[in-house]
Design a protein around this motif. Structure first.
Motif, PDB file in Angstrom:
ATOM      1  N   ILE A   5     -10.475 116.606 -62.160  1.00 12.19           N
ATOM      2  CA  ILE A   5      -9.233 117.198 -61.677  1.00 12.19           C
ATOM      3  C   ILE A   5      -9.615 118.113 -60.523  1.00 12.19           C
ATOM      4  N   LEU A   6      -9.010 117.874 -59.373  1.00  9.64           N
ATOM      5  CA  LEU A   6      -9.286 118.662 -58.176  1.00  9.64           C
ATOM      6  C   LEU A   6      -7.983 119.307 -57.701  1.00  9.64           C
ATOM      7  N   GLY A   7      -8.021 120.603 -57.471  1.00  8.36           N
ATOM      8  CA  GLY A   7      -6.880 121.299 -56.885  1.00  8.36           C
ATOM      9  C   GLY A   7      -7.317 121.879 -55.562  1.00  8.36           C
ATOM     10  N   PHE A  19       0.022 117.280 -44.197  1.00  6.11           N
ATOM     11  CA  PHE A  19      -1.012 117.212 -45.239  1.00  6.11           C
ATOM     12  C   PHE A  19      -0.816 115.972 -46.113  1.00  6.11           C
ATOM     13  N   LYS A  20       0.401 115.778 -46.597  1.00  2.00           N
ATOM     14  CA  LYS A  20       0.699 114.616 -47.439  1.00  2.00           C
ATOM     15  C   LYS A  20       0.470 113.307 -46.681  1.00  2.00           C
ATOM     16  N   ASP A  21       0.964 113.257 -45.447  1.00  2.00           N
ATOM     17  CA  ASP A  21       0.827 112.042 -44.648  1.00  2.00           C
ATOM     18  C   ASP A  21      -0.636 111.717 -44.381  1.00  2.00           C
ATOM     19  N   TYR A  22      -1.426 112.743 -44.036  1.00  3.28           N
ATOM     20  CA  TYR A  22      -2.836 112.522 -43.738  1.00  3.28           C
ATOM     21  C   TYR A  22      -3.567 112.017 -44.977  1.00  3.28           C
ATOM     22  N   ARG A  23      -3.317 112.647 -46.111  1.00  7.97           N
ATOM     23  CA  ARG A  23      -3.988 112.239 -47.336  1.00  7.97           C
ATOM     24  C   ARG A  23      -3.647 110.793 -47.682  1.00  7.97           C
ATOM     25  N   VAL A  45      -2.089 111.665 -57.544  1.00  8.13           N
ATOM     26  CA  VAL A  45      -1.967 112.863 -56.711  1.00  8.13           C
ATOM     27  C   VAL A  45      -0.638 113.512 -57.055  1.00  8.13           C
ATOM     28  N   SER A  46      -0.669 114.824 -57.322  1.00  7.78           N
ATOM     29  CA  SER A  46       0.548 115.570 -57.639  1.00  7.78           C
ATOM     30  C   SER A  46       0.749 116.679 -56.618  1.00  7.78           C
ATOM     31  N   TYR A  47       1.996 116.835 -56.196  1.00  7.73           N
ATOM     32  CA  TYR A  47       2.364 117.905 -55.273  1.00  7.73           C
ATOM     33  C   TYR A  47       3.365 118.818 -55.973  1.00  7.73           C
ATOM     34  N   TYR A  59      -2.102 125.643 -55.658  1.00 13.74           N
ATOM     35  CA  TYR A  59      -2.607 124.560 -54.827  1.00 13.74           C
ATOM     36  C   TYR A  59      -1.461 123.808 -54.161  1.00 13.74           C
ATOM     37  N   ASP A  60      -1.783 123.124 -53.060  1.00 10.57           N
ATOM     38  CA  ASP A  60      -0.820 122.244 -52.389  1.00 10.57           C
ATOM     39  C   ASP A  60      -0.871 120.836 -52.975  1.00 10.57           C
ATOM     40  N   ALA A  61      -1.942 120.520 -53.688  1.00 14.44           N
ATOM     41  CA  ALA A  61      -2.066 119.209 -54.334  1.00 14.44           C
ATOM     42  C   ALA A  61      -3.092 119.292 -55.455  1.00 14.44           C
ATOM     43  N   VAL A  62      -2.888 118.439 -56.437  1.00 18.55           N
ATOM     44  CA  VAL A  62      -3.852 118.257 -57.519  1.00 18.55           C
ATOM     45  C   VAL A  62      -4.114 116.754 -57.618  1.00 18.55           C
ATOM     46  N   VAL A  63      -5.388 116.400 -57.634  1.00 15.50           N
ATOM     47  CA  VAL A  63      -5.794 115.000 -57.744  1.00 15.50           C
ATOM     48  C   VAL A  63      -6.494 114.804 -59.082  1.00 15.50           C
TER      49      VAL A  63
END
Length: 111
Positions: A5-7, A19-23, A45-47, A59-63
């Motif tokens: 789990i990465l935040g 950010f979302k588009d680039y990812r 991926v969760s936003y 965080y802005d995202a959690v993977v």
């Protein structure tokens, strides 16, 4: 089953949509193009969403990425392809100082 789990927060000066588009459009194709990524069993991926009665998100995202074993996870994250092709791209959209990670064994309580 092993899960990482990465935040993380987005790079300074980048909008949330950028950010979302680039990812999605740049980084994900880099990751899934390397053969070692086939060891990933599930990838989510969760936003954050607006939740007024809760504190601001950290965080802005959690993977979340699931693997059959710790060895499979290591085979991805420590391979030459990841280190030279995928990992260097993180600086293009992630505030690297903000990254938090947990390696866990997932135990499902309710499904």
């Amino acid at each position: 089953m092993i899960k990482i789990i990465l935040g993380f927060k987005r790079r300074q000066g980048m909008s949330l949509q950028e950010f979302k588009d680039y990812r999605r459009d740049v980084h994900a194709p880099l990751l899934f193009a390397i053969p070692e990524a086939k060891k990933i069993r599930r990838f989510v991926v969760s936003y954050p969403v607006s939740a007024p009665r809760f504190p601001e998100p950290s965080y802005d995202a959690v993977v979340e990425a699931w693997f059959d074993s710790l060895e499979d996870m290591n085979d991805l994250y420590f391979c030459e392809n990841f280190r030279t092709k995928v990992d260097p791209d993180h600086a293009n959209f992630i505030d690297l100082a903000s990254v938090g990670r947990v390696i866990s064994e997932e135990i499902v309580v309710i499904e």
